[in-house]
Design a protein around this motif. Sequence first.
Motif, PDB file in Angstrom:
ATOM      1  N   GLU A  90       0.792  -1.230   0.000  1.00 23.12           N
ATOM      2  CA  GLU A  90       0.000   0.000   0.000  1.00 23.12           C
ATOM      3  C   GLU A  90       0.822   1.278   0.000  1.00 23.12           C
ATOM      4  O   GLU A  90       0.257   2.367  -0.138  1.00 23.12           O
ATOM      5  CB  GLU A  90      -0.919   0.015   1.230  1.00 23.12           C
ATOM      6  N   GLY A  91       2.133   1.199   0.151  1.00 19.10           N
ATOM      7  CA  GLY A  91       2.943   2.412   0.180  1.00 19.10           C
ATOM      8  C   GLY A  91       4.419   2.099   0.297  1.00 19.10           C
ATOM      9  O   GLY A  91       4.832   0.934   0.387  1.00 19.10           O
ATOM     10  N   PRO A  92       5.255   3.144   0.312  1.00 17.79           N
ATOM     11  CA  PRO A  92       6.705   2.936   0.335  1.00 17.79           C
ATOM     12  C   PRO A  92       7.208   2.358   1.661  1.00 17.79           C
ATOM     13  O   PRO A  92       6.608   2.564   2.722  1.00 17.79           O
ATOM     14  CB  PRO A  92       7.270   4.347   0.121  1.00 17.79           C
ATOM     15  N   LEU A  93       8.325   1.644   1.572  1.00 16.03           N
ATOM     16  CA  LEU A  93       9.083   1.240   2.760  1.00 16.03           C
ATOM     17  C   LEU A  93      10.249   2.207   2.905  1.00 16.03           C
ATOM     18  O   LEU A  93      10.858   2.624   1.918  1.00 16.03           O
ATOM     19  CB  LEU A  93       9.598  -0.194   2.622  1.00 16.03           C
ATOM     20  N   TYR A  94      10.565   2.536   4.151  1.00 12.93           N
ATOM     21  CA  TYR A  94      11.571   3.562   4.447  1.00 12.93           C
ATOM     22  C   TYR A  94      12.634   2.950   5.344  1.00 12.93           C
ATOM     23  O   TYR A  94      12.364   2.587   6.497  1.00 12.93           O
ATOM     24  CB  TYR A  94      10.881   4.738   5.138  1.00 12.93           C
ATOM     25  N   GLN A  95      13.853   2.803   4.813  1.00 11.12           N
ATOM     26  CA  GLN A  95      14.932   2.140   5.543  1.00 11.12           C
ATOM     27  C   GLN A  95      15.728   3.136   6.394  1.00 11.12           C
ATOM     28  O   GLN A  95      16.157   4.183   5.901  1.00 11.12           O
ATOM     29  CB  GLN A  95      15.892   1.456   4.569  1.00 11.12           C
ATOM     30  N   ILE A  96      15.900   2.789   7.663  1.00 10.25           N
ATOM     31  CA  ILE A  96      16.741   3.578   8.569  1.00 10.25           C
ATOM     32  C   ILE A  96      17.802   2.634   9.103  1.00 10.25           C
ATOM     33  O   ILE A  96      17.628   1.961  10.123  1.00 10.25           O
ATOM     34  CB  ILE A  96      15.903   4.189   9.717  1.00 10.25           C
ATOM     35  N   GLY A  97      18.916   2.565   8.399  1.00 13.07           N
ATOM     36  CA  GLY A  97      19.962   1.612   8.752  1.00 13.07           C
ATOM     37  C   GLY A  97      20.859   2.052   9.878  1.00 13.07           C
ATOM     38  O   GLY A  97      21.585   1.225  10.450  1.00 13.07           O
ATOM     39  N   SER A 119       5.032  10.210   8.487  1.00  8.73           N
ATOM     40  CA  SER A 119       3.630  10.012   8.107  1.00  8.73           C
ATOM     41  C   SER A 119       3.230  10.940   6.962  1.00  8.73           C
ATOM     42  O   SER A 119       2.410  10.572   6.115  1.00  8.73           O
ATOM     43  CB  SER A 119       2.724  10.248   9.321  1.00  8.73           C
ATOM     44  N   GLN A 120       3.795  12.128   6.902  1.00 15.59           N
ATOM     45  CA  GLN A 120       3.480  13.063   5.817  1.00 15.59           C
ATOM     46  C   GLN A 120       3.929  12.538   4.459  1.00 15.59           C
ATOM     47  O   GLN A 120       3.390  12.943   3.425  1.00 15.59           O
ATOM     48  CB  GLN A 120       4.137  14.414   6.088  1.00 15.59           C
ATOM     49  N   LEU A 121       4.893  11.642   4.446  1.00 13.47           N
ATOM     50  CA  LEU A 121       5.388  11.066   3.196  1.00 13.47           C
ATOM     51  C   LEU A 121       4.605   9.826   2.779  1.00 13.47           C
ATOM     52  O   LEU A 121       4.967   9.180   1.794  1.00 13.47           O
ATOM     53  CB  LEU A 121       6.877  10.706   3.348  1.00 13.47           C
ATOM     54  N   LYS A 122       3.538   9.508   3.506  1.00 16.76           N
ATOM     55  CA  LYS A 122       2.691   8.340   3.215  1.00 16.76           C
ATOM     56  C   LYS A 122       3.487   7.032   3.271  1.00 16.76           C
ATOM     57  O   LYS A 122       3.197   6.080   2.546  1.00 16.76           O
ATOM     58  CB  LYS A 122       2.021   8.483   1.848  1.00 16.76           C
ATOM     59  N   VAL A 123       4.480   6.995   4.154  1.00 13.18           N
ATOM     60  CA  VAL A 123       5.260   5.778   4.355  1.00 13.18           C
ATOM     61  C   VAL A 123       4.382   4.733   5.036  1.00 13.18           C
ATOM     62  O   VAL A 123       3.649   5.023   5.982  1.00 13.18           O
ATOM     63  CB  VAL A 123       6.500   6.094   5.222  1.00 13.18           C
ATOM     64  N   LYS A 124       4.448   3.489   4.538  1.00 13.07           N
ATOM     65  CA  LYS A 124       3.648   2.416   5.128  1.00 13.07           C
ATOM     66  C   LYS A 124       4.455   1.504   6.038  1.00 13.07           C
ATOM     67  O   LYS A 124       3.883   0.770   6.839  1.00 13.07           O
ATOM     68  CB  LYS A 124       3.000   1.573   4.030  1.00 13.07           C
ATOM     69  N   ARG A 170       6.670  14.044  -1.753  1.00 10.50           N
ATOM     70  CA  ARG A 170       5.397  13.967  -1.035  1.00 10.50           C
ATOM     71  C   ARG A 170       4.214  14.053  -1.994  1.00 10.50           C
ATOM     72  O   ARG A 170       3.208  13.345  -1.817  1.00 10.50           O
ATOM     73  CB  ARG A 170       5.295  15.088  -0.002  1.00 10.50           C
ATOM     74  N   SER A 171       4.308  14.901  -3.027  1.00 12.07           N
ATOM     75  CA  SER A 171       3.203  15.024  -3.985  1.00 12.07           C
ATOM     76  C   SER A 171       2.942  13.699  -4.701  1.00 12.07           C
ATOM     77  O   SER A 171       1.787  13.295  -4.889  1.00 12.07           O
ATOM     78  CB  SER A 171       3.516  16.118  -5.009  1.00 12.07           C
ATOM     79  N   VAL A 172       4.008  13.007  -5.081  1.00 18.95           N
ATOM     80  CA  VAL A 172       3.831  11.749  -5.801  1.00 18.95           C
ATOM     81  C   VAL A 172       3.307  10.663  -4.865  1.00 18.95           C
ATOM     82  O   VAL A 172       2.435   9.866  -5.247  1.00 18.95           O
ATOM     83  CB  VAL A 172       5.144  11.312  -6.472  1.00 18.95           C
ATOM     84  N   THR A 173       3.816  10.594  -3.635  1.00 15.90           N
ATOM     85  CA  THR A 173       3.330   9.571  -2.697  1.00 15.90           C
ATOM     86  C   THR A 173       1.862   9.792  -2.334  1.00 15.90           C
ATOM     87  O   THR A 173       1.102   8.835  -2.166  1.00 15.90           O
ATOM     88  CB  THR A 173       4.180   9.540  -1.418  1.00 15.90           C
ATOM     89  N   GLU A 174       1.451  11.055  -2.200  1.00 12.72           N
ATOM     90  CA  GLU A 174       0.049  11.344  -1.917  1.00 12.72           C
ATOM     91  C   GLU A 174      -0.840  10.923  -3.083  1.00 12.72           C
ATOM     92  O   GLU A 174      -1.918  10.348  -2.885  1.00 12.72           O
ATOM     93  CB  GLU A 174      -0.140  12.834  -1.619  1.00 12.72           C
ATOM     94  N   LEU A 175      -0.397  11.203  -4.304  1.00  9.63           N
ATOM     95  CA  LEU A 175      -1.168  10.803  -5.476  1.00  9.63           C
ATOM     96  C   LEU A 175      -1.234   9.280  -5.574  1.00  9.63           C
ATOM     97  O   LEU A 175      -2.292   8.709  -5.872  1.00  9.63           O
ATOM     98  CB  LEU A 175      -0.530  11.397  -6.734  1.00  9.63           C
ATOM     99  N   ARG A 176      -0.134   8.623  -5.325  1.00 14.21           N
ATOM    100  CA  ARG A 176      -0.093   7.160  -5.395  1.00 14.21           C
ATOM    101  C   ARG A 176      -1.046   6.523  -4.390  1.00 14.21           C
ATOM    102  O   ARG A 176      -1.692   5.507  -4.678  1.00 14.21           O
ATOM    103  CB  ARG A 176       1.341   6.687  -5.139  1.00 14.21           C
ATOM    104  N   ALA A 177      -1.141   7.112  -3.217  1.00 13.21           N
ATOM    105  CA  ALA A 177      -2.015   6.553  -2.186  1.00 13.21           C
ATOM    106  C   ALA A 177      -3.488   6.666  -2.556  1.00 13.21           C
ATOM    107  O   ALA A 177      -4.315   5.891  -2.070  1.00 13.21           O
ATOM    108  CB  ALA A 177      -1.758   7.253  -0.852  1.00 13.21           C
TER     109      ALA A 177
END
Length: 555
Positions: free
Chosen positions: A153-160, A182-187, A453-460
């Motif tokens: 449903e959305g991007p994964l965000y890696q914090i190594g 959360s503003q980046l629509k990270v899932k 953020r604009s692209v992730t919001e549109l994708r969601a």
Amino acid sequence: MNTEETNVEMKDAQSISAEQKDATDAAQAAVDADATEADVSEADLDQEEQEKQPMTADGDRPAEAPAEGREEMEAEKNGSVRLKILDEAEEKFTGLNKEELLRVAGTPGWVRTRWALLLVFWLGWLGMLVGAVLILLQAPRCRELPATSWWNEGPLYQIGNIQAFTDVHNLKGLEQKMNSLSQLKVKGLVVGPIHVAPPDEAMSLRFEEISPDAGNLDQFKGVIQAAHRKGISVVLDLTPNYQGSSEPWFSKNSVTNVAERLKSALVFWLNEGVDGVQLSGVEQLASMAPSLWADIRAIIQNGTEKDLQRGSKRLLLGVTESSSAEDVSALLSSTGVDLLISSVLTSGDPEPTRYAETIQRLYSSHGQTKLAWNLGGRAEGHLASLVNPAHVKLYQLLLLTLPGTPVFNYGDEIGLMDGESKFPKMLWDFKEELNGTLQAEQTERLSFWNFFRSVTELRAKQHSLLYGDFHLLSNSSSSLVYLRVWDQNDRYLAAFNWGAEEEAVLQMNDAALPRHATVTISTNSSALPDGSGMDLMNLRLGPGQAALIKLPLTG
């Protein structure tokens, strides 16, 4: 006649005179009363005659009128209204009684009228019902959404590296940044590894203990709770030898022992609330200890009873160094991981033709729910350091519009570049007021962040970008064009030009495409403003430019 007799007679005469006078007075009073009643009656009649006469000019007015009559006439002239109150005895219409109504309702005329109205009602109702059924039968059926999991449903965000990501250098700082993520629509957040693992020392490995450099267990629980409140899942990287120079599972002799210890650690962390586990070198473990690998898969993917009750799934995220589409496809089938992070887009120079072949092969073999797309990672570094910095937005758009799950490294949303290590300090000043030379860099980072953020919001929001079918339309040595389509939703065409100097002129001659479309977002809003129209028969993209174009539902 003597004196006494004379006095008696005089008294009698006086008495008779008094009685006669009283009688006379009574009679006169009666006459006066009759005269008064007659006068009153006459006055009433005169007043009624005056009311009946129309209002006329002064010359036509009657010569004489009583004073009261004149006052009333003057009042009428001044606008006063005289109301005549009906006597209660006056006859009023009370309608038909019950017996009369029943007699009328039973007449043939009314019976025929009622039957006619009833027939019209039922015919109208049946007509509407038949019309609704015909509309449902003739309307195109909505396509059922595919079976997906939260990581689709959305991007994964890696914090190594927790220390590099936050200003406080521990897990508490990560909890404080949850609103920004959360503003980046990270899932999903892929955290760590953060367990105790001295380099290349298998015997000192402690999966269930958090390294003091990263924080403690209470802080990690706080991260999980804060993430879940924002609808974000947490995946824990449990790669054993993440700090060593040898294999992820130490040596071949250590694989079995380490895998056994991992099984108990998995139960511990899943009970603490993590939503998935990431493991590097999955091909090594799956080939050298297949039975243990099957147990590890079962622990993660089967879930606990609590998972089944809340309908959630655990993600088994694998990492491989393989870079060919054939090898990645084979590992997806043999290892059984839910997603596999690879280097299929990273290796070699940017070649749209190679990208097109890789994407098409993996998509046709596995479908988008099993695919993960990334450029960079814990071992490779950040996106802006792996590609031309001028193409950061282009690659952001590529990853976010391909069929599958996009995976980003922390800082990729602002174009963060590697420095002395693969874990540069995260910059959080892109929204602050800066002066001098730093202002230009800050403006660029903010531009990257806003675009991401604009692209992730549109994708969601758009089913075509989340679940849509992938159709490759055109590719060359410098350009790539594909279409994302889902049922009766808006269709999106993604176009890319990797050329450094030449403008790409793309002619979309597909009969299924309309002649004109609208730019939704582009990497260069000056050249292709959002919302502007364009001719698909003559689609022009400048050097290093990309655009996402919305097509009308009907062509």
